[in-house]
Scaffold this active site. Structure first.
Site, PDB file in Angstrom:
ATOM      1  N   PRO A  11       0.793  -1.232   0.000  1.00 45.73           N
ATOM      2  CA  PRO A  11       0.000   0.000   0.000  1.00 45.73           C
ATOM      3  C   PRO A  11       0.828   1.287   0.000  1.00 45.73           C
ATOM      4  CG  PRO A  11      -0.116  -1.125   2.123  1.00 45.73           C
ATOM      5  CD  PRO A  11       0.526  -2.070   1.171  1.00 45.73           C
ATOM      6  N   ASN A  12       0.302   2.237  -0.757  1.00 45.51           N
ATOM      7  CA  ASN A  12       0.860   3.598  -0.872  1.00 45.51           C
ATOM      8  C   ASN A  12       2.144   3.689  -1.690  1.00 45.51           C
ATOM      9  OD1 ASN A  12      -1.192   4.909   0.745  1.00 45.51           O
ATOM     10  ND2 ASN A  12      -0.307   3.826   2.473  1.00 45.51           N
ATOM     11  N   ARG A  19       5.430  10.871  -2.430  1.00 46.03           N
ATOM     12  CA  ARG A  19       5.201  10.491  -1.029  1.00 46.03           C
ATOM     13  C   ARG A  19       6.492  10.594  -0.208  1.00 46.03           C
ATOM     14  NH1 ARG A  19       4.613   4.363   1.203  1.00 46.03           N
ATOM     15  NH2 ARG A  19       4.093   4.954   3.339  1.00 46.03           N
ATOM     16  N   TYR A  24      11.477   8.039   0.965  1.00 47.63           N
ATOM     17  CA  TYR A  24      11.288   7.083  -0.127  1.00 47.63           C
ATOM     18  C   TYR A  24      11.900   7.508  -1.460  1.00 47.63           C
ATOM     19  CZ  TYR A  24       7.999   5.470   3.406  1.00 47.63           C
ATOM     20  OH  TYR A  24       7.451   5.042   4.582  1.00 47.63           O
ATOM     21  N   ASN A  75       7.892  -5.837  -0.932  1.00 41.60           N
ATOM     22  CA  ASN A  75       7.845  -4.692  -0.036  1.00 41.60           C
ATOM     23  C   ASN A  75       6.382  -4.594   0.394  1.00 41.60           C
ATOM     24  OD1 ASN A  75       7.815  -2.337   1.367  1.00 41.60           O
ATOM     25  ND2 ASN A  75       8.859  -1.103  -0.204  1.00 41.60           N
ATOM     26  N   ALA A  78       3.237  -0.905   4.814  1.00 38.56           N
ATOM     27  CA  ALA A  78       2.704  -0.913   6.191  1.00 38.56           C
ATOM     28  C   ALA A  78       2.282  -2.315   6.630  1.00 38.56           C
ATOM     29  CB  ALA A  78       1.534   0.057   6.300  1.00 38.56           C
ATOM     30  N   HIS A  81       4.253  -4.665   9.047  1.00 37.00           N
ATOM     31  CA  HIS A  81       4.298  -4.552  10.503  1.00 37.00           C
ATOM     32  C   HIS A  81       3.147  -5.274  11.213  1.00 37.00           C
ATOM     33  CE1 HIS A  81       7.361  -1.786   9.342  1.00 37.00           C
ATOM     34  NE2 HIS A  81       6.498  -0.988   8.732  1.00 37.00           N
ATOM     35  N   ASP A  88       1.034 -15.536   6.515  1.00 41.16           N
ATOM     36  CA  ASP A  88       0.499 -16.888   6.326  1.00 41.16           C
ATOM     37  C   ASP A  88       0.521 -17.298   4.854  1.00 41.16           C
ATOM     38  OD1 ASP A  88       0.075 -17.179   9.022  1.00 41.16           O
ATOM     39  OD2 ASP A  88      -2.097 -16.891   8.945  1.00 41.16           O
ATOM     40  N   GLU A  99      12.562  -9.795   1.562  1.00 36.54           N
ATOM     41  CA  GLU A  99      11.850  -8.608   2.058  1.00 36.54           C
ATOM     42  C   GLU A  99      12.644  -7.346   1.717  1.00 36.54           C
ATOM     43  OE1 GLU A  99      11.058  -8.816   6.288  1.00 36.54           O
ATOM     44  OE2 GLU A  99      10.601  -6.668   6.401  1.00 36.54           O
ATOM     45  N   HIS A 101      12.708  -2.927   1.768  1.00 37.31           N
ATOM     46  CA  HIS A 101      12.180  -1.617   2.160  1.00 37.31           C
ATOM     47  C   HIS A 101      13.064  -0.534   1.577  1.00 37.31           C
ATOM     48  CE1 HIS A 101       9.379  -3.512   4.852  1.00 37.31           C
ATOM     49  NE2 HIS A 101      10.369  -4.283   5.241  1.00 37.31           N
ATOM     50  N   LEU A 102      12.421   0.524   1.136  1.00 31.60           N
ATOM     51  CA  LEU A 102      13.190   1.665   0.615  1.00 31.60           C
ATOM     52  C   LEU A 102      13.920   2.373   1.753  1.00 31.60           C
ATOM     53  CD1 LEU A 102      10.096   2.541  -1.361  1.00 31.60           C
ATOM     54  CD2 LEU A 102      12.256   2.572  -2.573  1.00 31.60           C
ATOM     55  N   ARG A 108      13.628   4.278  12.145  1.00 35.01           N
ATOM     56  CA  ARG A 108      12.453   5.149  12.154  1.00 35.01           C
ATOM     57  C   ARG A 108      11.615   4.908  13.424  1.00 35.01           C
ATOM     58  NH1 ARG A 108       9.626   4.869   6.482  1.00 35.01           N
ATOM     59  NH2 ARG A 108       8.486   6.607   7.450  1.00 35.01           N
ATOM     60  N   ARG A 112       7.775   0.573  13.293  1.00 33.95           N
ATOM     61  CA  ARG A 112       8.288   0.060  12.012  1.00 33.95           C
ATOM     62  C   ARG A 112       9.409  -0.954  12.205  1.00 33.95           C
ATOM     63  NH1 ARG A 112       5.820   3.428   8.176  1.00 33.95           N
ATOM     64  NH2 ARG A 112       5.468   5.475   9.049  1.00 33.95           N
TER      65      ARG A 112
HETATM   66  C1  DQA Z   1       8.319   0.854   3.669  1.00 32.95           C
HETATM   67  C2  DQA Z   1       8.430   1.092   5.178  1.00 32.95           C
HETATM   68  C3  DQA Z   1       7.083   0.906   5.859  1.00 32.95           C
HETATM   69  O1  DQA Z   1       7.213   1.124   7.256  1.00 32.95           O
HETATM   70  C4  DQA Z   1       6.074   1.884   5.315  1.00 32.95           C
HETATM   71  O2  DQA Z   1       4.821   1.663   5.891  1.00 32.95           O
HETATM   72  C5  DQA Z   1       6.008   1.876   3.823  1.00 32.95           C
HETATM   73  C6  DQA Z   1       7.236   1.712   3.049  1.00 32.95           C
HETATM   74  C7  DQA Z   1       9.623   1.160   2.934  1.00 32.95           C
HETATM   75  O3  DQA Z   1       9.747   0.745   1.780  1.00 32.95           O
HETATM   76  O4  DQA Z   1      10.505   1.834   3.475  1.00 32.95           O
HETATM   77  O5  DQA Z   1       4.948   2.092   3.250  1.00 32.95           O
HETATM   78  O6  DQA Z   1       8.017  -0.515   3.459  1.00 32.95           O
END
Ligand code: DQA
Length: 148
Positions: A11-12, A19, A24, A75, A78, A81, A88, A99, A101-102, A108, A112
């Site tokens: 998401p997002n 953003r 990011y 990735n 959110a 977390h 699952d 896994e 993450h940017l 942070r 997170r």
């Molecule tokens: C994220 C880190 C997460 O905590 C956050 O909710 C994101 C992006 C990252 O790529 O740094 O949406 O996964």
């Protein structure tokens, strides 16, 4: 047969570029995916990039990967977390997962720092901006070669 890697964006992440660029970066998701496709072509890998804001959609996509995909780069944003459903699903299909993450999630907010998938993935790459994905693709390629 080319190995297939599914790259999932949670998401997002469709809003990358506008953003919170301090966390990011300024690259759009399309641009990150373009760079991933470029690198995948060099590595001789087939990739599919997929983004969704929906937990259920991501779960369906992970389920559909069973038998059709060799490795998942995720990735979960959110959902990282707290989504036991995504955890699952990854466990259920049993595919090697990486896994990503940017941002450096350990540097942070406290909430997170916990990832519900950290212990079931092959490894984690966090904090290198768009390069986190490209590094994950390199890791996936090496993993695929090892498993051959
Ligand atoms: C994220 C880190 C997460 O905590 C956050 O909710 C994101 C992006 C990252 O790529 O740094 O949406 O996964």
């Amino acid at each position: 047969m080319k190995k297939k890697i599914l790259i999932l964006h949670g998401p997002n992440l469709n809003l990358l570029g506008i953003r919170e660029p301090e966390y990011y970066g300024r690259l759009s998701l399309d641009e990150i995916n373009r760079r991933l496709h470029e690198k995948a072509a060099i590595y001789g890998l087939e990739i599919e990039c997929f983004q969704s804001n929906g937990e259920n959609v991501l779960v369906e996509k992970i389920q559909a990967a069973y038998g059709t995909v060799d490795c998942i780069i995720i990735n979960a944003a959110a959902f990282t977390h707290y989504s036991i459903a995504i955890r699952d699903a990854l466990k259920a299909v049993g595919l090697p997962a990486i896994e990503v993450h940017l941002s450096n999630i350990d540097a942070r907010e406290e909430f997170r720092r916990h990832s519900v998938i950290a212990d079931i993935v092959m490894g984690r790459i966090t904090g290198f901006g768009a390069s986190s994905y490209l590094l994950a693709l390199t890791a996936a390629k090496e993993l695929m070669e090892k498993n051959e």
